[in-house]
Motif scaffolding. Structure first.
Motif, PDB file in Angstrom:
ATOM      1  N   PRO A  35      -0.970  -1.384  -0.759  1.00 29.98           N
ATOM      2  CA  PRO A  35       0.337  -1.087  -0.147  1.00 29.98           C
ATOM      3  C   PRO A  35       0.365   0.332   0.425  1.00 29.98           C
ATOM      4  O   PRO A  35       1.036   1.224  -0.089  1.00 29.98           O
ATOM      5  CB  PRO A  35       1.307  -1.243  -1.325  1.00 29.98           C
ATOM      6  N   LEU A  36      -0.394   0.551   1.498  1.00 29.54           N
ATOM      7  CA  LEU A  36      -0.547   1.886   2.050  1.00 29.54           C
ATOM      8  C   LEU A  36       0.586   2.314   2.966  1.00 29.54           C
ATOM      9  O   LEU A  36       0.736   3.482   3.243  1.00 29.54           O
ATOM     10  CB  LEU A  36      -1.868   1.992   2.831  1.00 29.54           C
ATOM     11  N   GLY A  37       1.344   1.397   3.463  1.00 30.27           N
ATOM     12  CA  GLY A  37       2.341   1.737   4.465  1.00 30.27           C
ATOM     13  C   GLY A  37       1.731   1.641   5.850  1.00 30.27           C
ATOM     14  O   GLY A  37       0.517   1.750   6.025  1.00 30.27           O
ATOM     15  N   ALA A  38       2.585   1.414   6.820  1.00 29.66           N
ATOM     16  CA  ALA A  38       2.130   1.137   8.184  1.00 29.66           C
ATOM     17  C   ALA A  38       1.318   2.281   8.788  1.00 29.66           C
ATOM     18  O   ALA A  38       0.293   2.037   9.432  1.00 29.66           O
ATOM     19  CB  ALA A  38       3.320   0.805   9.073  1.00 29.66           C
ATOM     20  N   ASN A  39       1.742   3.523   8.598  1.00 33.48           N
ATOM     21  CA  ASN A  39       1.036   4.649   9.232  1.00 33.48           C
ATOM     22  C   ASN A  39      -0.359   4.844   8.666  1.00 33.48           C
ATOM     23  O   ASN A  39      -1.321   5.046   9.413  1.00 33.48           O
ATOM     24  CB  ASN A  39       1.840   5.939   9.094  1.00 33.48           C
ATOM     25  N   GLN A  40      -0.478   4.814   7.341  1.00 35.73           N
ATOM     26  CA  GLN A  40      -1.800   4.999   6.736  1.00 35.73           C
ATOM     27  C   GLN A  40      -2.726   3.851   7.098  1.00 35.73           C
ATOM     28  O   GLN A  40      -3.897   4.065   7.430  1.00 35.73           O
ATOM     29  CB  GLN A  40      -1.696   5.093   5.206  1.00 35.73           C
ATOM     30  N   LEU A  41      -2.218   2.635   7.032  1.00 33.25           N
ATOM     31  CA  LEU A  41      -3.046   1.474   7.351  1.00 33.25           C
ATOM     32  C   LEU A  41      -3.514   1.531   8.801  1.00 33.25           C
ATOM     33  O   LEU A  41      -4.680   1.278   9.095  1.00 33.25           O
ATOM     34  CB  LEU A  41      -2.278   0.182   7.069  1.00 33.25           C
ATOM     35  N   GLU A  42      -2.617   1.918   9.705  1.00 30.27           N
ATOM     36  CA  GLU A  42      -2.991   2.006  11.117  1.00 30.27           C
ATOM     37  C   GLU A  42      -4.018   3.111  11.344  1.00 30.27           C
ATOM     38  O   GLU A  42      -4.926   2.960  12.151  1.00 30.27           O
ATOM     39  CB  GLU A  42      -1.771   2.237  11.994  1.00 30.27           C
TER      40      GLU A  42
END
Length: 91
Positions: A35-42
């Protein structure tokens, strides 16, 4: 430089030696489940896109290791990739 790297994701994946291509695949497989969040995952998706092997090799040659980080559950975790040192053949 050997194509083998030791990959570790602090607290999640114990150090394992893999060929670079497999290490990058393993890294993405592990990270995309978190569950990294959208910014970290992107950011990781962008880093691991086509050409990632060349970017990682360049970092390994320049710095001797690649160290990236991400936040998870309020803690900073490190991703480390280091070249596996292959001993020279005896003469």
């Amino acid at each position: 430089m050997s194509d083998l790297v030791t990959l570790e994701i602090e607290g999640l994946v114990k150090p394992v030696a893999l060929p670079l291509t497999e290490a990058l695949t393993r890294l993405w497989d592990e990270l995309k489940l978190l569950p990294l969040g959208a910014n970290q995952l992107e950011a990781y998706r962008h880093f691991l896109r086509a050409g990632a092997e060349e970017r990682v090799r360049a970092a390994l040659l320049e710095d001797g290791l690649l160290q990236l980080s991400f936040a998870l559950d309020g803690e900073i975790r490190l991703v480390r990739a280091t070249p596996v040192r292959v001993p020279a053949a005896p003469r």
